[in-house]
Design a protein around this motif. Structure first.
Motif, short mmCIF file in Angstrom:
data_model
loop_
_atom_site.label_atom_id
_atom_site.label_comp_id
_atom_site.label_asym_id
_atom_site.label_seq_id
_atom_site.Cartn_x
_atom_site.Cartn_y
_atom_site.Cartn_z
N SER A 1 35.39 36.57 -22.29
CA SER A 1 34.68 36.67 -21.01
C SER A 1 35.60 37.18 -19.90
O SER A 1 35.19 37.99 -19.06
CB SER A 1 34.11 35.30 -20.62
OG SER A 1 33.18 34.86 -21.59
N GLU B 1 25.86 38.78 -13.07
CA GLU B 1 25.30 40.01 -13.64
C GLU B 1 24.61 40.87 -12.58
O GLU B 1 24.09 41.94 -12.90
CB GLU B 1 24.29 39.66 -14.73
CG GLU B 1 24.90 39.02 -15.97
CD GLU B 1 25.63 40.04 -16.83
OE1 GLU B 1 25.50 41.25 -16.57
OE2 GLU B 1 26.33 39.62 -17.76
N LYS B 2 24.57 40.37 -11.33
CA LYS B 2 23.92 41.06 -10.22
C LYS B 2 22.44 41.31 -10.52
O LYS B 2 21.91 42.40 -10.32
CB LYS B 2 24.64 42.37 -9.91
CG LYS B 2 26.08 42.16 -9.45
CD LYS B 2 26.76 43.47 -9.12
CE LYS B 2 28.20 43.21 -8.66
NZ LYS B 2 28.92 44.47 -8.35
N ILE C 1 18.54 36.79 -19.16
CA ILE C 1 19.89 36.97 -18.62
C ILE C 1 20.89 37.04 -19.77
O ILE C 1 20.86 36.18 -20.66
CB ILE C 1 20.26 35.82 -17.67
CG1 ILE C 1 19.30 35.82 -16.47
CG2 ILE C 1 21.71 35.94 -17.19
CD1 ILE C 1 19.53 34.69 -15.52
N PRO C 2 21.77 38.05 -19.79
CA PRO C 2 22.76 38.15 -20.88
C PRO C 2 23.68 36.93 -20.91
O PRO C 2 23.93 36.28 -19.90
CB PRO C 2 23.54 39.43 -20.53
CG PRO C 2 22.63 40.20 -19.64
CD PRO C 2 21.84 39.19 -18.87
N LYS D 1 26.92 36.99 -22.07
CA LYS D 1 28.30 37.39 -22.34
C LYS D 1 29.31 36.62 -21.49
O LYS D 1 30.49 36.54 -21.86
CB LYS D 1 28.46 38.89 -22.12
CG LYS D 1 28.22 39.35 -20.68
CD LYS D 1 28.42 40.85 -20.57
CE LYS D 1 28.21 41.34 -19.13
NZ LYS D 1 28.42 42.80 -19.02
N TYR D 2 28.89 36.07 -20.35
CA TYR D 2 29.81 35.31 -19.51
C TYR D 2 29.73 33.80 -19.76
O TYR D 2 30.25 33.01 -18.98
CB TYR D 2 29.51 35.56 -18.02
CG TYR D 2 29.86 36.95 -17.55
CD1 TYR D 2 31.10 37.51 -17.82
CD2 TYR D 2 28.94 37.72 -16.84
CE1 TYR D 2 31.42 38.79 -17.40
CE2 TYR D 2 29.25 38.99 -16.41
CZ TYR D 2 30.48 39.53 -16.70
OH TYR D 2 30.80 40.80 -16.29
#
Length: 288
Positions: free
Chosen positions: A57, A174-175, A217-218, A220-221
């Motif tokens: 991340s 992710e804005k 929402i992804p 990945k973080y």
């Protein structure tokens, strides 16, 4: 929620079956031991996986300093939310229903709060919670033994707050601008997911992914959340245990009022019987 309802019905049916349901009961117990051993093995190697997720991340973050500031704000929001829930909402509800000093009741459950912070598990804290509410706050043991185990499983206000905050936090990273409908959907999903969440340490991590995927929402973080979950999970566990304890106190007051009303009705019924018998006797005497 479906799993909880199914488990309750299965337990009721197994109890009614008696000896005929014992083989399935023994199978469930054996399966529980297998799963617990499997989880213990996974927990031994989980630090390696968590460090890998955090490292992955961080490599995808463009501004590390700003990201750490956002993580700090995320922890602050969770802490403030849990503080409001624990020291404003719960005492206010207790005072409204019970009409007693909520701070005195709070003093009686301090050992349970400390245990919850140390163990990060509502189930592990359950015996201490029962002892605190029954011995320190004079809650009926039957009420405590009925209310608190259910609360430890289903009543997780701190977890619900945590899930909703995670979704909004990662959406900001992710804005992604969430609409009002998506915010409402996030709150509803967080409430239902928290009711079905396990009462073990850091169990909310897997449910967080479910909440994220529900609004697109992804994930990945998600490694950033893993890095601070150990601390936030302790705070929300304290919140959950406090909610269970205050709920037991409110339910105890409601049952006391119901018992008093039932006693009054029984007394009135006895008086009516005596009065009617006395009236019948006087009537018979008059006829004689």
């Amino acid at each position: 929620m479906g799993l909880i309802i199914f488990s309750i019905l299965l337990g009721v049916i197994l109890r009614k079956l008696g000896e005929d349901g014992r083989p399935l009961l023994e199978f469930c117990r054996a399966w529980l031991h297998v799963i617990m051993m499997l989880v213990s093995w996974i927990m031994w190697i989980s630090p390696i996986g968590i460090l890998s997720l955090i490292a992955g991340s961080l490599t995808e973050v463009e501004d590390i300093v700003q990201t750490f500031k956002n993580v700090g704000l995320f922890v602050t929001v969770n802490f403030v939310g849990c503080f409001i829930q624990a020291f404003i909402v719960y005492p206010s509800l207790y005072f409204f229903f019970v009409r007693k000093n909520p701070l005195k009741y709070l003093g009686g459950i301090v050992p349970a709060m400390i245990t919850a912070f140390g163990t990060s598990s509502s189930s592990a804290t359950l015996p201490v919670t029962i002892r605190c509410v029954t011995e320190n706050n004079k809650v009926d043991r039957k009420v405590a033994q009925f209310c608190l185990p259910i609360g430890a499983t289903c009543n997780m206000d701190g977890s619900a707050l945590y899930f909703a905050t995670v979704v909004i936090f990662l959406a900001n990273l992710e804005k992604i601008n969430l609409s009002f409908g998506e915010v409402v959907l996030t709150a509803l999903i967080a409430m239902f997911v928290s009711a079905g969440a396990s009462e073990i340490p850091s169990a909310g991590l897997s449910y967080t992914i479910l909440c994220l995927e529900a609004v697109g929402i992804p994930t990945k973080y998600i490694g950033l959340i893993f890095a601070i979950d150990w601390f936030i999970d302790r705070i929300q566990t304290v919140n959950n245990v406090m909610g269970d304890a205050y709920g037991a106190g409110i339910l105890n007051q409601v049952t006391d009022m119901t018992d008093q009303e039932n006693n009054v009705e029984k007394s009135n019924s006895k008086l009516n019987v005596i009065f009617n018998a006395h009236a019948a006797e006087e009537k018979n005497n008059q006829h004689v």
